[in-house]
Motif scaffolding. Structure first.
Motif, PDB file in Angstrom:
ATOM      1  N   ASN A   1       0.866  -1.097   0.301  1.00  0.00           N
ATOM      2  CA  ASN A   1      -0.130  -0.313  -0.355  1.00  0.00           C
ATOM      3  C   ASN A   1       1.535   1.202  -0.122  1.00  0.00           C
ATOM      4  O   ASN A   1       0.416   1.855  -0.305  1.00  0.00           O
ATOM      5  N   ILE A   2       1.694   0.700   0.197  1.00  0.00           N
ATOM      6  CA  ILE A   2       2.530   2.805   1.087  1.00  0.00           C
ATOM      7  C   ILE A   2       3.599   2.849  -0.704  1.00  0.00           C
ATOM      8  O   ILE A   2       3.142   3.605  -1.547  1.00  0.00           O
ATOM      9  N   ASP A   3       3.356   1.229  -1.673  1.00  0.00           N
ATOM     10  CA  ASP A   3       3.977   1.896  -2.492  1.00  0.00           C
ATOM     11  C   ASP A   3       3.251   2.466  -3.159  1.00  0.00           C
ATOM     12  O   ASP A   3       3.047   2.835  -4.348  1.00  0.00           O
ATOM     13  N   VAL A   4       1.861   2.159  -3.174  1.00  0.00           N
ATOM     14  CA  VAL A   4       0.981   2.749  -3.939  1.00  0.00           C
ATOM     15  C   VAL A   4       0.327   3.902  -3.988  1.00  0.00           C
ATOM     16  O   VAL A   4       0.673   4.926  -5.722  1.00  0.00           O
TER      17      VAL A   4
ATOM     18  N   SER B   1       1.589   7.243  -6.548  1.00  0.00           N
ATOM     19  CA  SER B   1      -0.278   8.363  -6.818  1.00  0.00           C
ATOM     20  C   SER B   1       0.312   9.423  -6.454  1.00  0.00           C
ATOM     21  O   SER B   1      -0.047   9.808  -7.761  1.00  0.00           O
ATOM     22  N   PHE B   2       1.337   9.722  -5.301  1.00  0.00           N
ATOM     23  CA  PHE B   2       1.526  11.219  -5.366  1.00  0.00           C
ATOM     24  C   PHE B   2       2.592  11.789  -6.419  1.00  0.00           C
ATOM     25  O   PHE B   2       2.089  12.493  -7.404  1.00  0.00           O
ATOM     26  N   ALA B   3       3.220  10.087  -7.615  1.00  0.00           N
ATOM     27  CA  ALA B   3       4.059  10.869  -8.819  1.00  0.00           C
ATOM     28  C   ALA B   3       3.592  10.770  -9.469  1.00  0.00           C
ATOM     29  O   ALA B   3       3.351  12.250 -10.453  1.00  0.00           O
ATOM     30  N   GLU B   4       1.967  10.705  -9.656  1.00  0.00           N
ATOM     31  CA  GLU B   4       1.101  10.805 -11.117  1.00  0.00           C
ATOM     32  C   GLU B   4       0.279  11.759 -11.366  1.00  0.00           C
ATOM     33  O   GLU B   4       0.554  12.776 -12.042  1.00  0.00           O
ATOM     34  N   SER B   5       0.302  12.307  -9.349  1.00  0.00           N
ATOM     35  CA  SER B   5      -0.712  13.998  -9.350  1.00  0.00           C
ATOM     36  C   SER B   5       0.627  14.495  -9.546  1.00  0.00           C
ATOM     37  O   SER B   5       0.400  16.349 -10.246  1.00  0.00           O
ATOM     38  N   ALA B   6       2.244  15.027 -10.053  1.00  0.00           N
ATOM     39  CA  ALA B   6       3.094  15.312  -9.863  1.00  0.00           C
ATOM     40  C   ALA B   6       3.068  15.295 -11.715  1.00  0.00           C
ATOM     41  O   ALA B   6       3.259  16.615 -11.407  1.00  0.00           O
ATOM     42  N   ARG B   7       2.767  14.766 -11.871  1.00  0.00           N
ATOM     43  CA  ARG B   7       2.784  14.726 -13.910  1.00  0.00           C
ATOM     44  C   ARG B   7       1.474  15.556 -13.491  1.00  0.00           C
ATOM     45  O   ARG B   7       1.793  15.913 -14.773  1.00  0.00           O
TER      46      ARG B   7
ATOM     47  N   ARG C   1      11.704   7.276  10.797  1.00  0.00           N
ATOM     48  CA  ARG C   1      10.034   7.695  10.597  1.00  0.00           C
ATOM     49  C   ARG C   1       9.831   8.637   9.588  1.00  0.00           C
ATOM     50  O   ARG C   1       8.815   9.019   8.952  1.00  0.00           O
ATOM     51  N   ALA C   2      11.147   9.435   9.070  1.00  0.00           N
ATOM     52  CA  ALA C   2      11.231  10.225   7.616  1.00  0.00           C
ATOM     53  C   ALA C   2      11.110   9.244   6.096  1.00  0.00           C
ATOM     54  O   ALA C   2      11.542   9.424   4.870  1.00  0.00           O
ATOM     55  N   ALA C   3      11.304   7.547   6.474  1.00  0.00           N
ATOM     56  CA  ALA C   3      11.597   7.219   5.143  1.00  0.00           C
ATOM     57  C   ALA C   3      10.178   7.240   4.943  1.00  0.00           C
ATOM     58  O   ALA C   3      11.239   7.717   3.366  1.00  0.00           O
ATOM     59  N   PHE C   4       8.950   7.287   4.404  1.00  0.00           N
ATOM     60  CA  PHE C   4       7.775   7.123   3.554  1.00  0.00           C
ATOM     61  C   PHE C   4       7.940   8.226   3.263  1.00  0.00           C
ATOM     62  O   PHE C   4       7.831   8.010   2.061  1.00  0.00           O
ATOM     63  N   PRO C   5       7.885   8.925   4.135  1.00  0.00           N
ATOM     64  CA  PRO C   5       7.667  11.024   3.273  1.00  0.00           C
ATOM     65  C   PRO C   5       9.194  11.168   2.611  1.00  0.00           C
ATOM     66  O   PRO C   5       8.562  11.580   1.033  1.00  0.00           O
ATOM     67  N   ALA C   6       9.830  10.679   2.557  1.00  0.00           N
ATOM     68  CA  ALA C   6      11.063  11.055   1.677  1.00  0.00           C
ATOM     69  C   ALA C   6      10.623  10.112   1.013  1.00  0.00           C
ATOM     70  O   ALA C   6      11.409  10.512  -0.900  1.00  0.00           O
ATOM     71  N   GLU C   7      10.019   8.445   0.352  1.00  0.00           N
ATOM     72  CA  GLU C   7      10.171   8.077  -0.337  1.00  0.00           C
ATOM     73  C   GLU C   7       8.967   9.228  -1.576  1.00  0.00           C
ATOM     74  O   GLU C   7       9.545   9.172  -2.594  1.00  0.00           O
ATOM     75  N   VAL C   8       7.955   9.702  -0.722  1.00  0.00           N
ATOM     76  CA  VAL C   8       7.383  10.450  -1.743  1.00  0.00           C
ATOM     77  C   VAL C   8       7.857  11.789  -2.341  1.00  0.00           C
ATOM     78  O   VAL C   8       7.667  11.982  -3.191  1.00  0.00           O
ATOM     79  N   VAL C   9       8.754  11.928  -1.423  1.00  0.00           N
ATOM     80  CA  VAL C   9       9.135  13.444  -2.179  1.00  0.00           C
ATOM     81  C   VAL C   9      10.079  13.084  -3.180  1.00  0.00           C
ATOM     82  O   VAL C   9      10.323  13.936  -4.015  1.00  0.00           O
ATOM     83  N   ARG C  10      10.833  11.595  -3.522  1.00  0.00           N
ATOM     84  CA  ARG C  10      11.925  11.422  -4.164  1.00  0.00           C
ATOM     85  C   ARG C  10      10.916  11.063  -5.644  1.00  0.00           C
ATOM     86  O   ARG C  10      11.454  11.543  -6.374  1.00  0.00           O
ATOM     87  N   ALA C  11       9.882  10.684  -5.078  1.00  0.00           N
ATOM     88  CA  ALA C  11       9.034  10.012  -6.376  1.00  0.00           C
ATOM     89  C   ALA C  11       8.395  11.385  -7.040  1.00  0.00           C
ATOM     90  O   ALA C  11       8.476  11.235  -8.375  1.00  0.00           O
ATOM     91  N   VAL C  12       7.789  12.161  -6.041  1.00  0.00           N
ATOM     92  CA  VAL C  12       7.315  13.668  -7.060  1.00  0.00           C
ATOM     93  C   VAL C  12       9.019  14.640  -7.396  1.00  0.00           C
ATOM     94  O   VAL C  12       8.375  14.716  -8.687  1.00  0.00           O
ATOM     95  N   ARG C  13      10.355  14.210  -6.771  1.00  0.00           N
ATOM     96  CA  ARG C  13      10.577  15.153  -7.008  1.00  0.00           C
ATOM     97  C   ARG C  13      11.162  14.655  -8.829  1.00  0.00           C
ATOM     98  O   ARG C  13      11.552  15.295  -9.708  1.00  0.00           O
ATOM     99  N   ALA C  14      11.124  12.757  -8.949  1.00  0.00           N
ATOM    100  CA  ALA C  14      11.481  12.937  -9.734  1.00  0.00           C
ATOM    101  C   ALA C  14      10.643  12.918 -11.794  1.00  0.00           C
ATOM    102  O   ALA C  14      11.310  12.936 -12.852  1.00  0.00           O
TER     103      ALA C  14
END
Length: 344
Positions: free
Chosen positions: A133-136, A140-146, A185-198
């Protein structure tokens, strides 16, 4: 609006935020409005943002915009960041803001356990998210960034504050996981940041909003010391954050004992990134607005933060910057009496 040199002084000067040129140092903070039926921004939404762009705001941050996954929100009148009708609506918003000479950032949002039941998710008892679910949700954040890039936004902000999903991972009261997402605790938010940044053009700023307090707990703290705060912010910077938006209830209050720095000041001290300060600007009855302006200017010129976000004061008074710069505080408070049609 032509920048001035009145009471607000350097706050009305131009600024380059991670390469994005802004007319002033003022930011419009995100504020939920419930005026987008079916999750689609209307012409009235575009006009609302344009009015603020015309009135001296350097950067507008949209209301919180849920990402495309159906678990992100139960609200039906909050605008989404999805392909199709919502994307077209946002394109009209960005065009109106740009025509007025402004800049606008899309704030991407997932409510987490603040969400009420929605189709496919009949109940919401806080539980441990699976890694699948975290991966999903990261996707979703990455797609919305696009979508935000296609819609013409100048920047993207990730909502990691106020007790919503990403903040639930940052806050030890809600993050009780025993896996790596609990150990860091920052691991998941950091994954979102990394995915959006890409998904963003290299020159497009990525902002991350964070807070100590929560919507339902004003005394909550994700960090009890600068060292603990550094352990949460540093991974976000490493993942690609360009700007930190530090939300606190009252911008003038120190974040930690032993230092006058507010939360934005500590974020800048820790990371070296430009920061946005926000919290009751123009609202306090116990802290006169003129004295607030002195404090804001002092913090800016002293390097504590780089921009100042205005929230509720802009809802009924899009001309706040111009009036405050002229010291016309009576007009600021009386504005709504003669401009009721411009509330929204």
């Amino acid at each position: 609006m032509t920048t001035t040199t009145g009471l607000l002084g350097p706050l009305t000067s131009p600024y380059s935020l991670a390469g994005l040129d802004l007319r002033t140092r003022f930011v419009m903070a995100p504020m939920t409005r419930f005026r987008s039926p079916g999750g689609v921004p209307t012409a009235d939404v575009a006009a609302y943002y344009r009015r603020r762009a015309e009135s001296g705001i350097g950067l507008i941050v949209t209301e919180g915009v849920p990402v495309g996954h159906r678990s992100a929100t139960h609200e039906t009148t909050v605008p989404r960041m999805t392909a199709g009708a919502a994307e077209a609506g946002w394109r009209r918003v960005t065009s109106e803001v740009h025509e007025a000479g402004g800049r606008i950032a899309a704030q991407l949002w997932h409510l987490g356990s603040e969400r009420e039941p929605v189709d496919g998710y009949p109940s919401w008892t806080p539980a441990t998210m699976s890694t699948a679910n975290i991966d999903v949700i990261v996707g979703s954040f990455a797609e919305s960034a696009r979508v935000a890039v296609r819609a013409g936004f100048d920047a993207v902000e990730i909502h990691g504050a106020h007790g919503y999903l990403l903040d639930e991972f940052l806050w030890p009261r809600t993050n009780r996981r025993t896996d790596r997402y609990g150990a860091d605790r920052a691991a998941f938010p950091a994954e979102v940041v990394r995915a959006v940044r890409a998904e963003l053009p290299q020159q497009m700023p990525l902002i991350v909003r964070f807070s100590q307090f929560k919507e339902r707990d004003y005394s909550a703290r994700i960090a009890s010391s600068p060292t603990e705060l550094a352990s949460l912010l540093t991974p976000l910077v490493s993942a690609g954050a360009d700007v930190l938006h530090a939300s606190q209830r009252r911008f003038w209050e120190p974040a930690f004992d032993g230092s006058p720095l507010n939360l934005a000041g500590w974020a800048k001290e820790i990371t070296g990134l430009p920061t946005i300060t926000v919290g009751s600007v123009g609202l306090s009855r116990t802290f006169p607005v003129s004295a607030q302006m002195d404090r804001l200017v002092a913090g800016l010129t002293g390097g504590e933060y780089d921009l100042v976000a205005l929230g509720r004061i802009l809802l009924g008074n899009p001309d706040w910057v111009r009036l405050a710069d002229d010291g016309r505080f009576d007009e600021i408070h009386d504005y709504h009496k003669s401009h009721e049609d411009t509330y929204f």
